[in-house]
Design an enzyme around this catalytic site. Structure first.
Site, PDB file in Angstrom:
ATOM      1  N   TYR A   1      -6.844  -9.668  -0.988  1.00 23.48           N
ATOM      2  CA  TYR A   1      -7.424  -8.331  -1.137  1.00 23.48           C
ATOM      3  C   TYR A   1      -8.409  -8.330  -2.311  1.00 23.48           C
ATOM      4  O   TYR A   1      -8.014  -8.638  -3.442  1.00 23.48           O
ATOM      5  CB  TYR A   1      -6.263  -7.358  -1.370  1.00 23.48           C
TER       6      TYR A   1
ATOM      7  N   ASP B   1       3.556  -7.967  -3.230  1.00 30.03           N
ATOM      8  CA  ASP B   1       2.915  -6.687  -2.914  1.00 30.03           C
ATOM      9  C   ASP B   1       3.238  -6.387  -1.450  1.00 30.03           C
ATOM     10  O   ASP B   1       2.713  -7.029  -0.545  1.00 30.03           O
ATOM     11  CB  ASP B   1       1.396  -6.815  -3.149  1.00 30.03           C
TER      12      ASP B   1
ATOM     13  N   ILE C   1       2.898  -3.484   0.239  1.00 31.63           N
ATOM     14  CA  ILE C   1       2.292  -2.191   0.573  1.00 31.63           C
ATOM     15  C   ILE C   1       2.131  -1.990   2.084  1.00 31.63           C
ATOM     16  O   ILE C   1       2.066  -0.869   2.567  1.00 31.63           O
ATOM     17  CB  ILE C   1       0.943  -2.067  -0.190  1.00 31.63           C
TER      18      ILE C   1
ATOM     19  N   LYS D   1      -0.673   2.987   2.673  1.00 31.09           N
ATOM     20  CA  LYS D   1      -0.874   2.388   4.004  1.00 31.09           C
ATOM     21  C   LYS D   1       0.217   2.831   4.974  1.00 31.09           C
ATOM     22  O   LYS D   1      -0.078   3.240   6.087  1.00 31.09           O
ATOM     23  CB  LYS D   1      -0.868   0.854   3.915  1.00 31.09           C
TER      24      LYS D   1
HETATM   25  C1  LIG Z   1      -2.756  -5.622  -0.848  1.00 32.76           C
HETATM   26  C2  LIG Z   1      -3.131  -4.327  -1.492  1.00 32.76           C
HETATM   27  N1  LIG Z   1      -2.589  -4.005  -2.683  1.00 32.76           N
HETATM   28  C3  LIG Z   1      -2.918  -2.861  -3.295  1.00 32.76           C
HETATM   29  C4  LIG Z   1      -3.820  -1.972  -2.746  1.00 32.76           C
HETATM   30  C5  LIG Z   1      -4.131  -0.683  -3.464  1.00 32.76           C
HETATM   31  O1  LIG Z   1      -3.392   0.370  -2.893  1.00 32.76           O
HETATM   32  P1  LIG Z   1      -3.263   1.829  -3.501  1.00 32.76           P
HETATM   33  O2  LIG Z   1      -4.158   2.718  -2.712  1.00 32.76           O
HETATM   34  O3  LIG Z   1      -1.827   2.223  -3.317  1.00 32.76           O
HETATM   35  O4  LIG Z   1      -3.634   1.778  -4.928  1.00 32.76           O
HETATM   36  C6  LIG Z   1      -4.399  -2.265  -1.505  1.00 32.76           C
HETATM   37  C7  LIG Z   1      -5.375  -1.348  -0.897  1.00 32.76           C
HETATM   38  O5  LIG Z   1      -6.042  -1.630   0.075  1.00 32.76           O
HETATM   39  C8  LIG Z   1      -4.048  -3.472  -0.857  1.00 32.76           C
HETATM   40  O6  LIG Z   1      -4.566  -3.808   0.329  1.00 32.76           O
END
Ligand SMILES: Cc1ncc(COP(=O)(O)O)c(C=O)c1O
Length: 440
Positions: free
Chosen positions: A115, A200, A202, A242
């Protein structure tokens, strides 16, 4: 000039938004009007919420978030609310963790492609460096021990002290989940090196196909490592950006097994708290188990449908993808469309896809992919009509592009015979000037 209307017109740039199931959330809000209007059992809680600013967060919200995280993992693991630190999204969670675990001049190893936001979140204010763990298409970008060893060695060569490995599971941009054997390799690696592992997670609620999602927490539990020294060096990052499609609400969290990290990160979370109003609303929403379980399964069903639709469309256009089972995007292989195996050629193709096809995709170079020619395409919230239009444009583009390449190649051969005194640049530039305008 392109217009950026999401109601795509024939000339518009197609931009995909990462939200598929807004109407489910909206219908919950319509059926549960109290939380959004600062009320509980018919009474106003406005003053209570307006004054609440404890960085430990609302207990009811932490309980609900911990339970939601367990629910997404099929309740194979549980999360202790006291080990959660609330942050303004995963962005803040990742930076806070790096501040807690590393110093300026230290390094964090991250598998590629990754990312692009990590370069900002992990490095900018902390002074910490990212050293890439180069993963390759030859094994579907899986993490191997030798790739980990190479990255560790590279960090040492650069006089950087490695403090940890950060993985994204499921992966952005690959749309794949880590296998149990990759997770085993990672646990062994951090155990031998005495370093941290940040996972991570998410995208943990977006897994729409087998193999299912395995959280690092599940691996620790299965290997009876809970409470161990290794477990204290494993930290999970989460967010509702997400899984619930709420990036604007700025809701994230760190889950750590180390009390010192929890305590320090909680104090640091003052710089990026979640408003009490948002916590109150979401504690009500997440506590509605019937709603959350329906939301998760419906959202996954829709993601699968979108994914399959995109895959079929790409296949029809002669384009392949990495096999994926999660996330909101596909990792698309356009290596065969590059003029040469370089990142310049990738950038060239990306510009053409953006300006001539009108598709907003991400080039692999932005994710630090080692091999030119890979692109990320987001499929969430794409209607059948949008997809058909996108694929039609792509197909026409590829057809014209290949035809031009062929004409160009034949013309080059003829020209070489005709005029060997001219350089290739003279020929290429004069040839391009005769190109017809791309249809848009
Ligand atoms: C792997 C990953 N980590 C962190 C984030 C950041 O997310 P947030 O909107 O919760 O700050 C993203 C956003 O696209 C992501 O893809």
């Amino acid at each position: 000039m392109h217009d950026f209307d999401s109601n795509i017109k024939l000339t518009g740039v197609i931009i995909f938004f990462p939200q598929l199931s807004f109407e489910l959330l909206e219908s919950w809000l319509a059926n549960n009007p109290e939380p959004a209007s600062f009320r509980r059992n018919g009474k106003s809680v406005f003053r209570e919420l307006a004054l609440f600013q404890d960085y430990h967060g609302l207990p009811a919200f932490k309980r609900a978030l911990a339970d939601f995280m367990a629910q997404i993992r099929g309740n194979k693991v549980s999360f202790e609310p006291d080990n959660l630190v609330l942050t303004a999204g995963a962005t803040s969670a990742n930076e806070t963790l790096i501040f807690c675990l590393a110093e300026k001049g230290d390094a964090i190893l991250i598998p590629t492609p990754y990312y692009p936001g990590f370069d900002r979140d992990l490095k900018w204010r902390t002074g910490v460096e990212i050293v890439p763990i180069h993963c390759k298409s030859s094994n579907n970008f899986q993490i191997t021990k030798s790739a980990l060893d190479e990255a560790y060695l590279e960090a040492q060569t650069r006089n950087l002290r490695v403090k940890g490995v950060l993985v994204t599971n499921p992966s952005n941009p690959l749309g794949t989940t880590l296998t149990r054997s990759e997770l085993d390799v990672l646990i062994k690696f951090i155990s031998v090196k005495g370093i941290h592992l940040i996972s991570d997670e998410i995208y943990s609620g977006t897994v729409f196909d087998s193999p299912g999602f395995v959280s690092v927490m599940e691996v620790l539990k299965n290997r009876k490592l809970e409470g161990s020294d290794i477990a204290s060096r494993v930290h999970v990052v989460y967010s509702l950006s997400k899984d619930l499609g709420l990036p604007g609400f700025r809701v994230g969290a760190i889950y750590s097994n180390d009390n010192r990290v929890v305590s320090a990160a909680t104090k640091m979370s003052s710089f990026g708290l979640i408003s009490s109003q948002t916590q109150y609303l979401l504690s009500n929403l997440l506590s509605d188990k019937k709603f959350t379980s329906n939301y998760i399964s419906e959202n996954q069903k829709r993601l699968r449908r979108q994914h399959d639709m995109l895959m079929a469309g790409l296949e029809n256009a002669g384009i392949g993808c990495l096999k994926s089972n999660a996330g909101l995007f596909c990792w698309v292989d356009m290596r065969h469309l590059l003029a040469s195996k370089t990142f310049e050629a990738e950038m060239d193709l990306w510009k053409k896809i953006l300006f001539q096809v009108g598709l907003n995709v991400s080039p692999g170079a932005s994710c630090h992919c080692l091999e030119p020619g890979w692109f990320r395409i987001c499929f969430a919230n794409m209607s059948r009509e949008t997809l058909d239009l996108a694929m039609d444009r792509l197909k026409t583009f590829i057809y014209t592009y290949n035809a031009k390449k062929l004409v160009y190649r034949n013309a080059t051969v003829r020209s070489r015979a005709r005029s060997s005194s001219l350089s290739k640049w003279v020929f290429r530039l004069s040839f391009d000037e005769r190109e017809p305008e791309e249809s848009r």
